[in-house]
Design an enzyme around this catalytic site. Structure first.
Site, PDB file in Angstrom:
ATOM      1  N   GLN A 289       0.836  -1.201   0.000  1.00  0.00           N
ATOM      2  CA  GLN A 289       0.000   0.000   0.000  1.00  0.00           C
ATOM      3  C   GLN A 289       0.869   1.250   0.000  1.00  0.00           C
ATOM      4  O   GLN A 289       1.275   1.748   1.056  1.00  0.00           O
ATOM      5  CB  GLN A 289      -0.942  -0.003   1.210  1.00  0.00           C
ATOM      6  N   PHE A 290       1.140   1.777  -1.180  1.00  0.00           N
ATOM      7  CA  PHE A 290       1.994   2.959  -1.304  1.00  0.00           C
ATOM      8  C   PHE A 290       1.390   4.178  -0.622  1.00  0.00           C
ATOM      9  O   PHE A 290       2.110   5.100  -0.226  1.00  0.00           O
ATOM     10  CB  PHE A 290       2.321   3.257  -2.775  1.00  0.00           C
ATOM     11  N   THR A 291       0.073   4.201  -0.437  1.00  0.00           N
ATOM     12  CA  THR A 291      -0.576   5.372   0.159  1.00  0.00           C
ATOM     13  C   THR A 291      -0.198   5.570   1.633  1.00  0.00           C
ATOM     14  O   THR A 291      -0.487   6.626   2.200  1.00  0.00           O
ATOM     15  CB  THR A 291      -2.109   5.319   0.025  1.00  0.00           C
TER      16      THR A 291
END
Length: 145
Positions: free
Chosen positions: A78-80
């Site tokens: 999850q890059f967020t």
């Protein structure tokens, strides 16, 4: 590297309506990889997550790991997690590692987790994933390396 670890009951992950992964109970781990992260950070977090004692023992005390209780891990990139919204309302993701560097580190971290004897199910890197989970507790722990 940053991980959000949630204790969960039944959890499932779908991509385009297709069931990709599911666990009956255990941990849902969202992993964010930042620019400059290496295998060293992945190894540290894998060891920490596998040993994290956030399941209750017979006395109702959080004293058992996911392995101790026979649980599984749903591991999701999850890059967020590296979204920065300190300047305005639209997050910037410049701290998140580029996909071509992040994906191998995600795969490496998943492999390291499995080496600790915990079944690991994965999401699909870079995909639009739909996750249904029943949080247990809720218990949510933030880990950083």
């Amino acid at each position: 590297m940053r991980a959000v670890v949630q204790r969960a009951k039944h959890t499932s992950l779908r991509v385009n309506g297709e069931l990709i992964s599911e666990i009956p109970f255990g941990l849902v781990v969202f992993l964010g990889i930042k620019v400059g992260d290496t295998e060293k950070e992945a190894e540290y977090l894998a060891k920490k997550i596998a040993a994290l004692r956030i399941f209750e023992d017979g006395d109702g005390k959080m004293n058992l790991s996911v392995k101790d209780v026979g649980g599984e891990i749903l591991f999701v990139s999850q890059f967020t997690l590296y979204g920065d919204s300190s300047h305005g309302n639209r997050p910037s993701f410049i701290l998140a590692e580029r996909p071509e560097r992040a994906e191998p580190l995600y795969e490496y971290a998943a492999k390291k987790l499995a080496e600790y004897g915990v079944p690991v199910r994965k999401g699909v890197f870079g995909a639009d994933m739909k996750i249904e989970q029943l949080n247990d507790g809720p218990v949510t722990i933030l880990l950083e390396a």
